[in-house]
Design a protein around this motif. Structure first.
Motif, PDB file in Angstrom:
ATOM      1  N   VAL A 197      43.341  35.103  39.432  1.00  0.00           N
ATOM      2  CA  VAL A 197      44.306  35.976  39.581  1.00  0.00           C
ATOM      3  C   VAL A 197      45.564  35.707  38.972  1.00  0.00           C
ATOM      4  O   VAL A 197      46.494  36.516  39.378  1.00  0.00           O
ATOM      5  CB  VAL A 197      44.573  33.627  41.124  1.00  0.00           C
ATOM      6  CG1 VAL A 197      45.911  33.847  40.862  1.00  0.00           C
ATOM      7  CG2 VAL A 197      43.772  33.689  41.857  1.00  0.00           C
ATOM      8  N   SER A 198      44.994  35.716  37.509  1.00  0.00           N
ATOM      9  CA  SER A 198      46.332  36.315  36.556  1.00  0.00           C
ATOM     10  C   SER A 198      46.622  37.841  35.944  1.00  0.00           C
ATOM     11  O   SER A 198      46.996  37.674  35.969  1.00  0.00           O
ATOM     12  CB  SER A 198      45.835  34.937  35.285  1.00  0.00           C
ATOM     13  OG  SER A 198      44.794  35.329  34.532  1.00  0.00           O
TER      14      SER A 198
ATOM     15  N   SER B 219      42.208  27.399  45.741  1.00  0.00           N
ATOM     16  CA  SER B 219      42.533  26.334  46.711  1.00  0.00           C
ATOM     17  C   SER B 219      41.515  25.285  46.483  1.00  0.00           C
ATOM     18  O   SER B 219      41.645  24.431  46.666  1.00  0.00           O
ATOM     19  CB  SER B 219      43.731  26.624  47.284  1.00  0.00           C
ATOM     20  OG  SER B 219      44.173  25.556  47.755  1.00  0.00           O
TER      21      SER B 219
ATOM     22  N   ASN C 259      40.800  36.548  50.015  1.00  0.00           N
ATOM     23  CA  ASN C 259      41.935  35.621  49.694  1.00  0.00           C
ATOM     24  C   ASN C 259      41.935  35.144  48.015  1.00  0.00           C
ATOM     25  O   ASN C 259      41.366  34.031  48.672  1.00  0.00           O
ATOM     26  CB  ASN C 259      42.149  35.157  50.946  1.00  0.00           C
ATOM     27  CG  ASN C 259      43.908  34.580  50.190  1.00  0.00           C
ATOM     28  OD1 ASN C 259      44.505  34.368  49.693  1.00  0.00           O
ATOM     29  ND2 ASN C 259      44.275  34.157  51.751  1.00  0.00           N
TER      30      ASN C 259
ATOM     31  N   ARG D 206      44.101  43.940  39.299  1.00  0.00           N
ATOM     32  CA  ARG D 206      44.101  43.084  40.308  1.00  0.00           C
ATOM     33  C   ARG D 206      43.076  43.981  41.272  1.00  0.00           C
ATOM     34  O   ARG D 206      41.672  44.053  42.351  1.00  0.00           O
ATOM     35  CB  ARG D 206      44.919  42.468  41.192  1.00  0.00           C
ATOM     36  CG  ARG D 206      44.233  41.460  42.344  1.00  0.00           C
ATOM     37  CD  ARG D 206      43.939  40.607  42.362  1.00  0.00           C
ATOM     38  NE  ARG D 206      44.116  40.282  43.600  1.00  0.00           N
ATOM     39  CZ  ARG D 206      44.722  38.720  43.753  1.00  0.00           C
ATOM     40  NH1 ARG D 206      45.722  38.476  42.863  1.00  0.00           N
ATOM     41  NH2 ARG D 206      44.853  38.194  45.251  1.00  0.00           N
TER      42      ARG D 206
ATOM     43  N   GLU E 279      43.463  33.043  45.904  1.00  0.00           N
ATOM     44  CA  GLU E 279      44.141  32.337  46.013  1.00  0.00           C
ATOM     45  C   GLU E 279      44.414  31.366  47.031  1.00  0.00           C
ATOM     46  O   GLU E 279      43.580  30.223  46.399  1.00  0.00           O
ATOM     47  CB  GLU E 279      45.487  32.613  46.093  1.00  0.00           C
ATOM     48  CG  GLU E 279      46.643  33.393  45.214  1.00  0.00           C
ATOM     49  CD  GLU E 279      46.002  35.171  45.319  1.00  0.00           C
ATOM     50  OE1 GLU E 279      46.934  35.797  44.460  1.00  0.00           O
ATOM     51  OE2 GLU E 279      45.409  35.483  46.193  1.00  0.00           O
ATOM     52  N   GLN E 280      43.554  31.491  48.593  1.00  0.00           N
ATOM     53  CA  GLN E 280      42.807  30.419  48.930  1.00  0.00           C
ATOM     54  C   GLN E 280      42.317  29.723  48.740  1.00  0.00           C
ATOM     55  O   GLN E 280      41.455  28.791  48.566  1.00  0.00           O
ATOM     56  CB  GLN E 280      42.885  31.019  49.991  1.00  0.00           C
ATOM     57  CG  GLN E 280      42.827  29.942  51.637  1.00  0.00           C
ATOM     58  CD  GLN E 280      42.080  30.712  52.902  1.00  0.00           C
ATOM     59  OE1 GLN E 280      42.408  31.930  52.847  1.00  0.00           O
ATOM     60  NE2 GLN E 280      41.967  29.825  53.727  1.00  0.00           N
TER      61      GLN E 280
ATOM     62  N   LYS F 241      40.694  31.668  37.897  1.00  0.00           N
ATOM     63  CA  LYS F 241      41.896  31.563  37.309  1.00  0.00           C
ATOM     64  C   LYS F 241      41.987  32.391  36.911  1.00  0.00           C
ATOM     65  O   LYS F 241      43.238  33.415  37.158  1.00  0.00           O
ATOM     66  CB  LYS F 241      41.550  30.291  36.499  1.00  0.00           C
ATOM     67  CG  LYS F 241      43.709  30.484  36.180  1.00  0.00           C
ATOM     68  CD  LYS F 241      42.837  28.970  34.994  1.00  0.00           C
ATOM     69  CE  LYS F 241      44.198  29.021  33.999  1.00  0.00           C
ATOM     70  NZ  LYS F 241      44.086  27.518  32.952  1.00  0.00           N
TER      71      LYS F 241
END
Length: 693
Positions: free
Chosen positions: A514-515, A457, A451, A521, A453-454, A511
């Motif tokens: 995620v992009s 964060s 994950n 991906r 994204e998590q 970053k």
């Protein structure tokens, strides 16, 4: 009374009470009422006995109010009257020391040995899930049954980790059993674990588990347990909020029970020592790192170099030697420790209890408690009691027969070589990182892949949090009042800045991940998966298993300043420290060693049988030539020890060099002072300015 006349009142009384049954106490009564003992000696004997009973009851943590009462009667004996007080004290001693003895040995109530034998014969079989080593089946899971104080930490972290992939290591389970692996999110199960649990934990284990353990001589293990308990309690006095290490901290069994008890005793003794006056006639012998001897007087803060100088200070001057680490006022004496009810429950025969599965943390709590009470509650000469212990010895031997491997601590390296040969571990293969951080890093990488994204964060929050902490530290360093305080804050600030830089760098990486588009991906994901599951992950390039073990063991041995042998936080009022060593063990009274042996008969039998099993297996493996790999590179130990000796020699030379530099510095300083003393003030100022630059 005879012992009292020789001036050994307390020692004689304590020895009598703690080495004999309370039923022997009435033998004192005829002495006290007969005419051959004078009134003064009768009072002294009664006071001695009362004080000894009070000390004994205090040592067993029982009948605290009764102890105080008996001690008070003993203290005021002359005022109460010899005969009355003697009878009063002896009746109290007879009543309450019997109860204390019962609690001391765990036999407060009468034990039905027939019922105990029935319990022993009905012990659950915890070996059902163990791999059958006679069928040549490869194990699916490896479990190290870690008996406390058998060098298991070195065995686990320096050897097993070096031979085990990080992805196969389960989470640390020394405070609670765990089976989570670092790649669990992707369905990969770990297959290697170690803990201090007893064998009843096998009910949680998967099928086809290989269980291995090490057994140690019970006397050595008891002494090691005593020293470790005091060392851990000593550390807790200094650092109350130290970071937890589940494999070492006192929250781990059995130390979570023993350490608080020992620590409380340390605190009380330290407070009592602080109230005692410092005798100005007492000198303490000190030896520095260079072997130079001096004598220090705490009262006058004076130091001299010879005994003659000490003697010249007065006729009452005395020199104190080193403290006996096993019998002093600063820590609980060994003789007292080995008689604690908790020690009887946790340490005595603890190896057999752990192998059989009925320690005080057994999954069969009631059965374990009753069986331990049975073992400690018998009477010498009771045939049923002897039968019970023989049943337990036979059952523990049967368990050892089914274990994957059994080692003995007196041949540590041989045990590792033998286990490797049995488990088909290649000692010459590239080693994996011994640190648990390797597994934790793999788990973190797995979370990132699962994950992104998590994780991004979380990284973002870490960046913000560390940035705020940096701002706070920068304000604190400006308001620091002393150079020492400023230096301490600066160290913390530099660490925060380094951590913040790492978090920011990781945030930039996340970053970019995620992009990524869907195809990119997906490609990134599978590349990372291959990397995580790779056999190369966590390897220490250029170092095989034995070399990695040597390095780790070297760091364990020489890495700490005291090695757990010196209790730095509990000096006596003259500055002496408690220091343990193998040489100091010669000071332990023989009766204490015999006491340990008497109550460790199950462990003694287990140790003897483990030695037989291990010797037979090792001889078989040596005949097959499969232990040669360890022997061929065993020279590394000698190389490392030689390197350590060389380091010490270089250190000594550096100390001598520093002394020469200091003398030269002083000489130059004096020369400059003499040269500038006769110059004019303006010239002096210019010379001093140049010297300063």
């Amino acid at each position: 009374a005879a012992a009292t006349r020789k001036g050994h009142r307390t020692r004689a009384g304590t020895s009598f009470l703690t080495s004999s049954r309370p039923s022997c106490l009435p033998c004192f009564l005829p002495c006290l009422r007969s005419g051959w003992v004078g009134t003064q000696e009768r009072d002294a004997a009664a006071r001695s006995l009362a004080t000894s009973v009070a000390s004994f009851l205090d040592a067993t943590s029982t009948r605290a109010s009764t102890c105080s009462g008996i001690a008070m009667v003993a203290e005021h004996m002359p005022r109460v009257g010899g005969v009355v007080a003697a009878w009063t004290v002896l009746v109290a001693a007879l009543l309450f020391s019997s109860s204390a003895w019962a609690e001391q040995t765990g036999s407060e109530e009468v034990v039905d040995m027939r019922q105990c034998i029935a319990l022993a014969e009905s012990l659950p079989d915890f070996t059902e899930k163990m791999v059958d080593k006679d069928k040549d089946i490869a194990p699916d899971f490896f479990y190290f049954l870690h008996v406390p104080r058998v060098a298991g930490r070195t065995f686990k972290y320096c050897f097993l980790n070096a031979a085990t992939k990080p992805k196969d290591r389960c989470s640390v389970a020394y405070d609670a059993m765990r089976f989570e692996g670092p790649l669990e999110k992707f369905g990969y199960q770990c297959n290697s674990q170690a803990s201090h649990d007893d064998l009843s934990v096998m009910e949680l284990m998967p099928e086809n588990t290989a269980v291995f353990t090490q057994i140690r001589d019970p006397v050595s293990r008891m002494l090691s347990s005593y020293e470790f308990s005091l060392h851990t309690a000593n550390q807790r006095l200094k650092v109350s909020n130290a970071p937890r290490d589940p494999a070492r901290d006192f929250t781990v069994w059995p130390w979570r029970f023993l350490v608080p008890l020992v620590q409380q005793d340390l605190v009380e003794r330290k407070e009592a020592e602080a109230q005692r006056p410092v005798d100005p006639n007492v000198w303490v012998k000190k030896t520095n790192e260079d072997g130079e001897v001096s004598y220090f007087n705490k009262a006058t803060a004076r130091s001299v170099g010879t005994v003659e100088e000490v003697e010249s200070t007065g006729p009452d001057a005395v020199v104190l030697g080193d403290m006996n680490p096993y019998d002093n006022d600063m820590v609980m004496p060994l003789e007292e420790f080995v008689r604690l009810p908790m020690v009887h429950d946790l340490i005595y025969n603890g190896e057999a209890f752990q192998v059989l599965g009925f320690t005080n943390i057994s999954r069969y709590e009631d059965l374990g408690r009753d069986l331990r009470k049975c073992v400690s509650g018998g009477q010498p000469g009771d045939k049923q009691w002897m039968n019970l212990k023989q049943i337990l010895i036979d059952k523990s031997k049967a368990v050892l027969d089914k274990l994957w491997h059994v080692g003995v601590m007196n041949d540590f390296e041989g045990v590792m070589a033998s286990l490797s040969a049995l488990s088909h571990w290649d000692l010459e293969a590239t080693a994996y990182n011994c640190s648990e951080a390797a597994r934790d890093e793999l788990k973190r990488d797995a979370m990132i892949v699962a994950n992104p994204e998590q994780h991004m964060s979380m990284v973002s929050m870490s960046v913000r949090g560390s940035s705020m902490d940096i701002e706070k530290m920068e304000k604190e360093i400006k308001s620091a009042k002393t150079p020492q305080e400023k230096k301490m804050i600066a160290g913390k600030l530099n660490k925060l800045k380094r951590d913040n830089a790492k978090w920011q760098e990781e945030w930039e990486v996340m970053k970019s991940v995620v992009s990524l588009g869907p195809d990119e991906r997906s490609k990134w994901f599978y590349e990372k998966i291959d990397e995580l599951f790779s056999e190369e992950y966590g390897k220490q390039e250029g170092m095989d298993v034995v070399e990695a073990y040597r390095q780790c063991e070297h760091e364990e041995k020489y890495g700490s300043s005291s090695g757990g042998k010196v209790l730095n936080n509990v000096p006596d009022r003259y500055g002496r420290l408690v220091e343990y060593s193998h040489k100091a063990r010669d000071l332990i009274p023989e009766e204490v060693i015999e006491y340990i042996k008497v109550y460790s008969d199950l462990d003694t039998a287990l140790m003897d049988y483990a030695d037989v099993l291990y010797t037979a297996l090792k001889s078989k493996q040596e005949a097959a030539g499969i232990l040669q790999a360890w022997k061929e590179i065993s020279y590394l130990k000698e190389v490392q020890e030689a390197q350590h000796r060389l380091d010490l020699i270089l250190l000594e030379h550096m100390k001598s060099f520093n002394k020469i530099l200091f003398v030269l510095y002083c000489f130059v300083g004096v020369a400059i002072y003499l040269v500038t003393k006769g110059l004019r003030p303006r010239r002096v100022k210019r010379v001093r300015s140049k010297v300063t630059k």
